[in-house]
Design a protein around this motif. Structure first.
Motif, PDB file in Angstrom:
ATOM      1  N   LEU A   1      19.548 -32.715  57.256  1.00 47.14           N
ATOM      2  CA  LEU A   1      19.031 -33.559  58.098  1.00 47.14           C
ATOM      3  C   LEU A   1      19.260 -34.991  57.480  1.00 47.14           C
ATOM      4  N   ARG A   2      19.786 -35.108  56.059  1.00 49.79           N
ATOM      5  CA  ARG A   2      20.072 -36.154  55.411  1.00 49.79           C
ATOM      6  C   ARG A   2      18.845 -36.868  55.002  1.00 49.79           C
ATOM      7  N   VAL A   3      17.644 -36.089  54.946  1.00 51.71           N
ATOM      8  CA  VAL A   3      16.403 -36.740  54.025  1.00 51.71           C
ATOM      9  C   VAL A   3      16.574 -36.660  52.959  1.00 51.71           C
ATOM     10  N   ILE A   4      16.974 -35.925  52.181  1.00 54.21           N
ATOM     11  CA  ILE A   4      16.943 -35.699  50.679  1.00 54.21           C
ATOM     12  C   ILE A   4      18.540 -35.581  50.308  1.00 54.21           C
ATOM     13  N   ARG A   5      18.890 -35.905  48.993  1.00 56.80           N
ATOM     14  CA  ARG A   5      20.040 -35.637  48.257  1.00 56.80           C
ATOM     15  C   ARG A   5      20.143 -34.789  47.184  1.00 56.80           C
ATOM     16  N   GLU A   6      21.110 -33.908  46.955  1.00 53.46           N
ATOM     17  CA  GLU A   6      20.930 -32.938  45.893  1.00 53.46           C
ATOM     18  C   GLU A   6      22.177 -33.363  44.872  1.00 53.46           C
ATOM     19  N   TYR A   7      21.668 -33.091  43.458  1.00 48.94           N
ATOM     20  CA  TYR A   7      22.684 -33.360  42.543  1.00 48.94           C
ATOM     21  C   TYR A   7      22.750 -32.137  41.696  1.00 48.94           C
ATOM     22  N   GLU A   8      23.887 -32.118  40.911  1.00 48.38           N
ATOM     23  CA  GLU A   8      24.104 -30.984  39.975  1.00 48.38           C
ATOM     24  C   GLU A   8      24.568 -31.449  38.779  1.00 48.38           C
ATOM     25  N   LEU A   9      23.719 -31.358  37.604  1.00 54.41           N
ATOM     26  CA  LEU A   9      24.144 -31.763  36.375  1.00 54.41           C
ATOM     27  C   LEU A   9      24.755 -30.773  35.562  1.00 54.41           C
ATOM     28  N   LYS A  10      25.978 -30.624  35.207  1.00 52.81           N
ATOM     29  CA  LYS A  10      26.704 -29.696  34.419  1.00 52.81           C
ATOM     30  C   LYS A  10      27.733 -30.368  33.401  1.00 52.81           C
ATOM     31  N   THR A  11      28.188 -29.301  32.478  1.00 57.20           N
ATOM     32  CA  THR A  11      29.203 -29.693  31.806  1.00 57.20           C
ATOM     33  C   THR A  11      30.538 -28.928  32.369  1.00 57.20           C
ATOM     34  N   PRO A  12      31.735 -29.611  32.037  1.00 57.07           N
ATOM     35  CA  PRO A  12      32.859 -28.983  32.421  1.00 57.07           C
ATOM     36  C   PRO A  12      33.095 -27.571  32.465  1.00 57.07           C
ATOM     37  N   GLU A  13      32.819 -26.833  31.528  1.00 60.22           N
ATOM     38  CA  GLU A  13      32.898 -25.346  31.311  1.00 60.22           C
ATOM     39  C   GLU A  13      31.922 -24.537  32.056  1.00 60.22           C
ATOM     40  N   ALA A  14      30.904 -25.248  32.558  1.00 60.30           N
ATOM     41  CA  ALA A  14      29.790 -24.213  33.156  1.00 60.30           C
ATOM     42  C   ALA A  14      29.969 -24.234  34.583  1.00 60.30           C
ATOM     43  N   GLU A  15      29.723 -22.982  34.917  1.00 63.18           N
ATOM     44  CA  GLU A  15      29.962 -22.635  36.366  1.00 63.18           C
ATOM     45  C   GLU A  15      28.837 -23.217  37.318  1.00 63.18           C
ATOM     46  N   ARG A  16      27.558 -23.027  36.661  1.00 65.49           N
ATOM     47  CA  ARG A  16      26.327 -23.614  37.476  1.00 65.49           C
ATOM     48  C   ARG A  16      25.661 -24.782  36.490  1.00 65.49           C
ATOM     49  N   GLY A  17      25.025 -25.556  37.058  1.00 65.32           N
ATOM     50  CA  GLY A  17      24.383 -26.844  36.251  1.00 65.32           C
ATOM     51  C   GLY A  17      22.985 -26.698  36.784  1.00 65.32           C
ATOM     52  N   LEU A  18      22.181 -27.807  36.423  1.00 72.73           N
ATOM     53  CA  LEU A  18      20.811 -28.181  37.035  1.00 72.73           C
ATOM     54  C   LEU A  18      20.883 -28.946  38.154  1.00 72.73           C
ATOM     55  N   LYS A  19      20.128 -28.248  39.211  1.00 66.71           N
ATOM     56  CA  LYS A  19      20.040 -29.124  40.442  1.00 66.71           C
ATOM     57  C   LYS A  19      18.986 -29.934  40.619  1.00 66.71           C
ATOM     58  N   VAL A  20      18.919 -31.082  41.019  1.00 71.81           N
ATOM     59  CA  VAL A  20      17.819 -32.260  41.223  1.00 71.81           C
ATOM     60  C   VAL A  20      17.894 -32.823  42.432  1.00 71.81           C
ATOM     61  N   TYR A  21      16.940 -33.346  42.948  1.00 72.75           N
ATOM     62  CA  TYR A  21      17.036 -34.023  44.187  1.00 72.75           C
ATOM     63  C   TYR A  21      16.124 -35.409  44.118  1.00 72.75           C
ATOM     64  N   ASP A  22      16.845 -36.193  45.178  1.00 73.91           N
ATOM     65  CA  ASP A  22      16.024 -37.585  45.389  1.00 73.91           C
ATOM     66  C   ASP A  22      16.006 -37.954  46.632  1.00 73.91           C
ATOM     67  N   LEU A  23      15.560 -38.882  47.015  1.00 74.20           N
ATOM     68  CA  LEU A  23      15.435 -39.382  48.736  1.00 74.20           C
ATOM     69  C   LEU A  23      16.974 -39.979  49.206  1.00 74.20           C
ATOM     70  N   ASP A  24      17.371 -39.380  50.312  1.00 72.76           N
ATOM     71  CA  ASP A  24      18.606 -40.065  51.017  1.00 72.76           C
ATOM     72  C   ASP A  24      17.641 -41.238  51.895  1.00 72.76           C
ATOM     73  N   TYR A  25      18.532 -41.902  52.753  1.00 74.91           N
ATOM     74  CA  TYR A  25      17.780 -43.394  53.563  1.00 74.91           C
ATOM     75  C   TYR A  25      16.666 -42.849  54.546  1.00 74.91           C
ATOM     76  N   LYS A  26      17.018 -41.766  55.169  1.00 76.56           N
ATOM     77  CA  LYS A  26      15.894 -41.352  56.231  1.00 76.56           C
ATOM     78  C   LYS A  26      14.577 -40.784  55.455  1.00 76.56           C
ATOM     79  N   GLY A  27      14.787 -40.202  54.309  1.00 78.95           N
ATOM     80  CA  GLY A  27      13.708 -39.710  53.350  1.00 78.95           C
ATOM     81  C   GLY A  27      13.009 -40.969  52.800  1.00 78.95           C
ATOM     82  N   PHE A  28      13.795 -42.026  52.403  1.00 79.82           N
ATOM     83  CA  PHE A  28      13.236 -43.177  51.997  1.00 79.82           C
ATOM     84  C   PHE A  28      12.325 -43.678  53.177  1.00 79.82           C
ATOM     85  N   LEU A  29      12.758 -44.131  54.578  1.00 86.67           N
ATOM     86  CA  LEU A  29      11.949 -44.562  55.484  1.00 86.67           C
ATOM     87  C   LEU A  29      10.602 -43.628  55.730  1.00 86.67           C
TER      88      LEU A  29
END
Length: 352
Positions: free
Chosen positions: A117-145
């Protein structure tokens, strides 16, 4: 706080910062307090980068989204608004502390729904050799409103920026920036879940005298987290990661901390109405890191005999303990301190 004709007014306690709203501890905290990892989850890793999950445009208006939301959905958005960045586990813990009955998989399902719904955004923090990283979230514009409609207060530390604005200002947060905030939230969560006797917590807030911006005299400090135990005890947690520039930035912040606590204006009239000066606590990744930090500050003449600094470590905040602060002497010996315990608390929850 506000000043009018010489009268000092205390700043109103926001409902998403007052600990009275986060007093439920009768839920599974989502981790085993008796199983401590060897490496802190939020330690820096060489070459780590931030990747945002890209999703297609979604034109559902905010009003329609709000009509479909229940109390848990709103709570999730509110927590992200105040805290800036959270992991799914941290979201689950904050919502649980507010008394909502949720499961971890249920939180993940809600996050996926809000991403689409574009209420939040997801980010993945990872190194180049990693298949998976740490997923974190913040607000997108609709979530901010939505969060703003719900009464979440935004400031420079937790402000919403669109990707376009981030490019314009060159204000993309690094993996280090995000992890510092995650650790700040982890410290606040640990205090709430372990039953620390405290009144308020804040994320990425500033301590400063009441004065008109811009502040050019250095009498201001923003830390990853702060915890107000009572009117006379305020802890400022500055989170430091093992990166090449971190020590230099910390030295500047420690210098501004000394300016702040020795400034008469702060004692007379500060933004949060504190009656006493705050105590700076430096959070390193582990004991060895804290010793290096202390040695660096000593080499720069930034260890004061009258205004002491305290230290803490990441892994203390995945344990069931209130003894998590210490002072270091020149030889690296620790003098321990414990936080006060709230009366009538239950044991810390554990997962199987």
């Amino acid at each position: 706080m506000q000043r009018e004709r010489g009268v000092v007014y205390m700043k109103k306690m926001e409902k998403f910062n007052g600990t009275v709203n986060y007093s439920n501890r009768a839920f599974d905290f989502g981790f085993r307090a008796d199983h401590i990892p060897d490496i802190p989850v939020y330690a820096t890793r060489e070459g780590e980068e931030v990747f945002m999950t890209v999703l297609p445009f979604n034109g559902v208006p905010v009003e329609e989204i709000e009509e479909s939301f229940d109390a848990v959905d709103y709570a999730l958005v509110e927590e992200l608004g105040r805290s800036k960045y959270l992991s799914s586990l941290q979201i689950y813990q904050f919502v649980g502390l507010r008394g909502f009955k949720v499961q971890r998989h249920g939180v993940r399902n809600r996050l996926n729904k809000m991403m689409k719904l574009r209420v939040i955004r997801e980010y993945e923090l990872k190194t180049p050799e990693a298949e998976r990283g740490l997923k974190v979230y913040d607000l997108d514009y609709k979530g901010f409103l939505i969060a703003r409609h719900r009464g979440v207060l935004f400031h420079k530390g937790n402000r919403y920026l669109s990707n376009t604005k981030k490019q314009e200002l060159d204000a993309f947060d690094t993996a280090e920036d995000i992890k510092r905030i995650l650790v700040g939230n982890m410290i606040a969560l640990s205090g709430l879940m372990n039953g620390v006797a405290c009144e308020r917590f804040g994320i990425m807030e500033t301590m400063r005298p009441v004065q008109e911006p811009p502040i050019t005299d250095g009498c201001i400090i923003r830390t990853a987290a702060n915890i107000q135990l009572d009117e006379e005890s305020i802890l400022l947690y500055e989170v430091v990661r093992s990166t090449p520039h971190a020590m230099r930035k910390l030295a500047d912040k420690v210098n501004r901390y000394y300016i702040l606590i020795n400034d008469r204006r702060y004692r007379e009239n500060n933004y949060y109405g504190h009656e006493a000066v705050p105590q700076l606590v430096i959070c390193g990744e582990n004991y060895e890191h804290c010793v290096k930090i202390d040695q660096y500050l000593r080499s720069r003449g930034l260890i004061s005999e009258t205004d002491s600094l305290l230290y803490t470590e990441d892994l203390f905040y995945v344990r069931q303990t209130l003894q998590n602060l210490y002072e270091l002497d020149e030889a690296g010996n620790r003098t321990w301190y414990s936080l006060p315990e709230r009366q009538m608390v239950t044991d810390m929850g554990r997962s199987a």
